[in-house]
Design an enzyme around this catalytic site. Structure first.
Site, PDB file in Angstrom:
ATOM      1  N   GLU A 140     -14.932   9.325  -6.790  1.00 48.47           N
ATOM      2  CA  GLU A 140     -14.179   8.098  -7.095  1.00 48.47           C
ATOM      3  C   GLU A 140     -14.881   6.888  -6.461  1.00 48.47           C
ATOM      4  OE1 GLU A 140      -9.945   8.554  -6.432  1.00 48.47           O
ATOM      5  OE2 GLU A 140      -9.846  10.262  -7.792  1.00 48.47           O
ATOM      6  N   GLU A 197      -6.514  -4.675  -0.970  1.00 43.68           N
ATOM      7  CA  GLU A 197      -6.215  -3.914  -2.196  1.00 43.68           C
ATOM      8  C   GLU A 197      -6.551  -4.788  -3.394  1.00 43.68           C
ATOM      9  OE1 GLU A 197      -5.142  -0.661  -3.097  1.00 43.68           O
ATOM     10  OE2 GLU A 197      -5.612  -1.636  -5.006  1.00 43.68           O
ATOM     11  N   PHE A 208       0.962  10.540  -4.630  1.00 41.46           N
ATOM     12  CA  PHE A 208       0.114  10.621  -3.419  1.00 41.46           C
ATOM     13  C   PHE A 208       0.996  10.646  -2.174  1.00 41.46           C
ATOM     14  CE2 PHE A 208      -3.281   7.642  -5.504  1.00 41.46           C
ATOM     15  CZ  PHE A 208      -3.832   8.710  -6.156  1.00 41.46           C
ATOM     16  N   TYR A 254       0.837   6.478  -7.285  1.00 37.88           N
ATOM     17  CA  TYR A 254       0.903   6.249  -5.832  1.00 37.88           C
ATOM     18  C   TYR A 254       2.036   7.081  -5.220  1.00 37.88           C
ATOM     19  CZ  TYR A 254      -2.189   2.150  -6.282  1.00 37.88           C
ATOM     20  OH  TYR A 254      -3.257   1.310  -6.521  1.00 37.88           O
ATOM     21  N   LYS A 279      -1.459  15.171   4.191  1.00 36.58           N
ATOM     22  CA  LYS A 279      -2.593  14.235   4.143  1.00 36.58           C
ATOM     23  C   LYS A 279      -2.360  13.058   5.099  1.00 36.58           C
ATOM     24  CE  LYS A 279      -3.890  10.663   0.899  1.00 36.58           C
ATOM     25  NZ  LYS A 279      -3.878  10.251  -0.506  1.00 36.58           N
ATOM     26  N   TYR A 280      -1.154  12.467   5.051  1.00 36.08           N
ATOM     27  CA  TYR A 280      -0.915  11.283   5.882  1.00 36.08           C
ATOM     28  C   TYR A 280      -0.772  11.648   7.354  1.00 36.08           C
ATOM     29  CZ  TYR A 280      -0.771   9.076   1.440  1.00 36.08           C
ATOM     30  OH  TYR A 280      -1.146   8.640   0.202  1.00 36.08           O
ATOM     31  N   GLU A 290      -9.026   5.775   1.857  1.00 36.39           N
ATOM     32  CA  GLU A 290      -8.944   7.065   1.145  1.00 36.39           C
ATOM     33  C   GLU A 290      -9.315   6.767  -0.289  1.00 36.39           C
ATOM     34  OE1 GLU A 290      -8.428   9.241  -1.411  1.00 36.39           O
ATOM     35  OE2 GLU A 290      -6.230   9.089  -1.281  1.00 36.39           O
ATOM     36  N   ASP A 336     -11.334  -7.279  -3.975  1.00 43.47           N
ATOM     37  CA  ASP A 336     -12.209  -6.114  -3.942  1.00 43.47           C
ATOM     38  C   ASP A 336     -12.838  -6.065  -2.551  1.00 43.47           C
ATOM     39  OD1 ASP A 336     -14.626  -4.472  -4.169  1.00 43.47           O
ATOM     40  OD2 ASP A 336     -14.247  -4.509  -6.328  1.00 43.47           O
ATOM     41  N   MET A 337     -12.800  -4.932  -1.905  1.00 39.73           N
ATOM     42  CA  MET A 337     -13.306  -4.828  -0.526  1.00 39.73           C
ATOM     43  C   MET A 337     -14.784  -5.196  -0.436  1.00 39.73           C
ATOM     44  SD  MET A 337     -13.527  -0.691   0.032  1.00 39.73           S
ATOM     45  CE  MET A 337     -12.010  -0.242  -0.800  1.00 39.73           C
TER      46      MET A 337
HETATM   47  C1  SAM Z   1      -6.834   6.814  -4.015  1.00 36.41           C
HETATM   48  S1  SAM Z   1      -5.977   5.361  -3.853  1.00 36.41           S
HETATM   49  C2  SAM Z   1      -5.273   5.490  -2.261  1.00 36.41           C
HETATM   50  C3  SAM Z   1      -4.180   4.481  -2.029  1.00 36.41           C
HETATM   51  C4  SAM Z   1      -3.473   4.621  -0.685  1.00 36.41           C
HETATM   52  N1  SAM Z   1      -4.383   4.418   0.408  1.00 36.41           N
HETATM   53  C5  SAM Z   1      -2.756   5.953  -0.591  1.00 36.41           C
HETATM   54  O1  SAM Z   1      -3.141   6.776   0.219  1.00 36.41           O
HETATM   55  O2  SAM Z   1      -1.770   6.109  -1.321  1.00 36.41           O
HETATM   56  C6  SAM Z   1      -7.278   4.209  -3.693  1.00 36.41           C
HETATM   57  C7  SAM Z   1      -6.829   2.768  -3.680  1.00 36.41           C
HETATM   58  O3  SAM Z   1      -7.953   1.966  -3.431  1.00 36.41           O
HETATM   59  C8  SAM Z   1      -7.947   0.855  -4.319  1.00 36.41           C
HETATM   60  N2  SAM Z   1      -9.357   0.467  -4.457  1.00 36.41           N
HETATM   61  C9  SAM Z   1     -10.349   1.222  -4.991  1.00 36.41           C
HETATM   62  N3  SAM Z   1     -11.506   0.563  -4.927  1.00 36.41           N
HETATM   63  C10 SAM Z   1     -11.256  -0.623  -4.342  1.00 36.41           C
HETATM   64  C11 SAM Z   1     -12.064  -1.747  -3.996  1.00 36.41           C
HETATM   65  N4  SAM Z   1     -13.373  -1.763  -4.266  1.00 36.41           N
HETATM   66  N5  SAM Z   1     -11.479  -2.785  -3.388  1.00 36.41           N
HETATM   67  C12 SAM Z   1     -10.166  -2.780  -3.122  1.00 36.41           C
HETATM   68  N6  SAM Z   1      -9.336  -1.742  -3.438  1.00 36.41           N
HETATM   69  C13 SAM Z   1      -9.886  -0.685  -4.037  1.00 36.41           C
HETATM   70  C14 SAM Z   1      -7.305   1.364  -5.566  1.00 36.41           C
HETATM   71  O4  SAM Z   1      -6.743   0.301  -6.333  1.00 36.41           O
HETATM   72  C15 SAM Z   1      -6.236   2.283  -4.979  1.00 36.41           C
HETATM   73  O5  SAM Z   1      -5.064   1.568  -4.708  1.00 36.41           O
END
Ligand code: SAM
Length: 637
Positions: free
Chosen positions: A440, A388, A319, A316, A325-326, A431, A415-416
């Protein structure tokens, strides 16, 4: 080996004395070369021609040490034959294999005595090089005819196998301006496939460099060394040797892909007089931009699986350092909010409801921070839900919500795809992108989360598209031939995509769009089911004869209206480094001619538990369909 200590890039320097690397006393010559700033020498392994050198491309300047050569091949090497012997610094020598070996026999000699002797001689020279512990040997040229190339490849593979692959590097000397050399080399690599990962190029520069297209081709070849004759140097005003601009630029591009630079003096110039050339090349390297990825060029990495796995804090953190990006996300949220009616409450009037922004997959919170800042900039009131599923990242989010975000952010551990909200979102921000855009599983996650969005609500990103282009990448391809305990099968390695910062890679045509995903998904919005399977066929054209080792993948992404981020080389967002390209290999390299079409077919397939890609070329040569049923690589849902 001593590398350049200055800023910029480091370069390893070698020295070759005269046309044939002939030295009287190797140990003394090496001491002089080191004194002059070099780390290693390229020298003859054995002293003089033994059997007439016919057909091997041997020229008098390369192979002769004078005198008439006996036609009879002696039974074995004798002590007096050896240039390299009893070395204290064996790792500082590359040994030149005798040009006189009749590796390039003509058809008329098939089965003849010379051939047998040559095979035995080659083996003896290789064995001697191994005994000494040399890191590499050099073949001064490749023969012209197909049968001779085949014979040489057979001998090479045979010798490597007999000597049980202890030998790490066979360099082949090729000329930078020779299409023919490249063609022969491609054929040789195919013929010698079992040992091709040990084969590299020593690229000899010529006074006139070829056109940019030809020079670019070398970028995809395994160039281990660049041979720069001192005759190519000119004197600058202060009397020091320098290279002309075109040579400078090309030498730099080769240093960038990790090639060593070997200065070749004219016949009779002792090593001690070569110091000025070493200083110049080191200076050249020191003026180059340092590696943007700290030496991670061409390192193959398994793509992240943030859905299936939980990311680590350091991932993280990496990132979050990617400011461009941000900035783009902040701009996109600001524009989206600004397109919604003003909702700031006015004192004395009925308070208005804040807009609901949901950050889906919040990680440690950078998109929450970007959204809050965007709301201030847009003059809109918002409330944020941050969803998250990584339990450790949740702790960071909860701490930030309390300490930094002043009651505006509610953190949800879920989980979303499963969370049941109490209200719906005006905007969802996520993202979940990989180097190939959807790899991903952003489509699957966002489809599952679409019910969180009000009808007519906004998704940031709005869409993303993957891109593909065929590449020459011998180094990456041979890397996959090495098995390790974590990747024990070449078959699996070659049917798995890898994230990699390209360096020793040549992209053969402009990338073309592959798959696009839009959010919110219109099928779901219309009450139907999402179909995230895809198939596309792409057609490229080869700019020149080329070996194809697979294809490169990239993506671009529309965050909101004209706010776009991209890793497609044609439109790459400046300084954004979160994503490297992705490499899809093929099991066997394929060859094509200039102007030929390259037809590539890619499938995205899904089941309820996994997503995977399959791919195949049908032109210039058909390949098998790679990764059927996701048996080699898939992404877990
Ligand atoms: C690529 S990272 C980006 C994190 C953050 N937004 C950033 O820009 O640093 C993707 C994030 O989404 C979370 N994630 C992926 N699939 C998910 C889901 N189905 N439900 C909740 N969180 C999820 C992962 O655990 C991870 O923290």
């Amino acid at each position: 080996m001593s590398d350049s200590q200055d800023a910029g890039r480091s370069v390893t320097l070698g020295l070759m004395c005269g046309g044939n690397g002939k030295v009287e006393d190797a140990q003394v010559a090496l001491d002089d070369a080191i004194e002059a700033g070099y780390s290693f020498m390229v020298t003859q392994l054995v002293r003089y021609p033994r059997a007439g050198g016919k057909g091997s491309g041997a020229s008098s300047s390369r192979s002769s040490s004078g005198g008439v050569v006996s036609a009879a091949v002696p039974e074995g090497l004798t002590h007096s034959d050896l240039v390299l012997r009893d070395l204290q610094n064996a790792n500082c020598f590359v040994g030149i294999i005798g040009d006189w070996l009749d590796l390039a026999y003509s058809g008329a000699q098939v089965g003849g005595e010379d051939v047998k002797h040559s095979a035995a001689e080659l083996k003896r020279e290789l064995e001697w090089a191994i005994y000494l512990g040399l890191p590499a040997v050099l073949l001064n040229s490749l023969p012209d005819s197909a049968s001779a190339l085949a014979h040489l490849a057979m001998l090479t593979v045979d010798s490597f196998h007999t000597i049980q692959l202890q030998f790490r590097n066979l360099w082949v000397r090729l000329s930078v301006d020779s299409n023919e050399d490249l063609r022969k080399f491609a054929t040789f690599l195919t013929l010698a496939a079992p040992v091709s990962s040990f084969v590299g190029v020593l690229l000899e520069l010529t006074p006139e460099l070829p056109d940019a297209g030809m020079l670019a081709r070398w970028r995809g070849e395994p160039v281990r060394g660049v041979l720069v004759p001192t005759s190519l140097f000119v004197k600058n005003k202060a009397g020091y040797p320098v290279l002309l601009r075109a040579h400078q630029a090309f030498v730099k591009s080769m240093i960038e892909i990790g090639a060593q630079i070997i200065v070749q003096t004219t016949d009779g110039t002792p090593a001690s007089e070569a110091a000025a050339y070493a200083e110049y090349v080191e200076h050249l390297a020191s003026t180059m931009e340092p590696s943007p990825v700290g030496g991670y060029e061409d390192e193959l990495q398994a793509p992240l699986q943030p859905l299936q796995d939980n990311l680590e804090s350091t991932t993280y953190e990496t990132f979050e350092r990617d400011a461009p990006k941000y900035k783009l996300y902040r701009k996109a949220v600001r524009r989206a909010l600004a397109d919604l009616p003003d909702n700031l409450s006015v004192p004395g009037q009925e308070p208005k409801a804040p807009y609901v922004v949901m950050v889906l997959g919040g990680g440690r919170g950078p998109l929450v921070a970007a959204s809050l800042a965007a709301a201030v900039e847009a003059g809109r009131a918002i409330k944020v839900y941050c969803v998250e599923k990584n339990p450790s990242a949740l702790l960071t989010l909860q701490m930030r919500a309390e300490a930094e975000w002043g009651g505006l952010v509610e953190v949800i551990g879920s989980d979303m795809r499963a969370w049941q909200p109490t209200e719906l979102a005006d905007i969802i921000v996520s993202e979940l992108l990989g180097s190939f855009g959807d790899n991903e599983l952003s489509p699957e996650c966002l489809d599952g989360a679409q019910r969180l969005l009000k009808p007519g609500g906004i998704s940031i990103p709005a869409s993303y598209t993957s891109y593909a282009a065929p590449i020459s990448a011998h180094k990456l391809h041979t890397e996959l031939q090495r098995t390790t305990s974590s990747s024990p099968s070449v078959e699996i390695n070659m049917q798995t995509p890898y994230v990699v910062y390209f360096s020793n890679v040549h992209v053969l045509d402009a990338p073309l769009p592959v798959f696009t995903f839009d959010h919110p998904n219109a099928d779901i919005a219309a009450g139907g089911m999402a179909d995230n399977t895809r198939f596309t066929s792409l057609s490229f054209t080869l700019p020149h004869d080329a070996t194809i080792h697979g294809f490169a993948g990239y993506f671009d992404c529309v965050l909101y209206k004209d706010v776009v981020m991209s890793i497609n080389p044609e439109s790459h967002t400046p300084d954004m480094y979160s994503w490297f390209p992705i490499y899809f290999p093929i099991l066997e390299p394929i060859h094509g001619k200039a102007g030929e079409p390259v037809e590539l077919h890619i499938w995205r397939k899904t089941t309820t538990s996994k997503v995977w890609y399959e791919w195949a070329f049908t032109s210039p040569v058909p390949t098998r369909v790679h990764n059927p049923k996701g048996t080699s690589s898939h992404i877990g849902l």
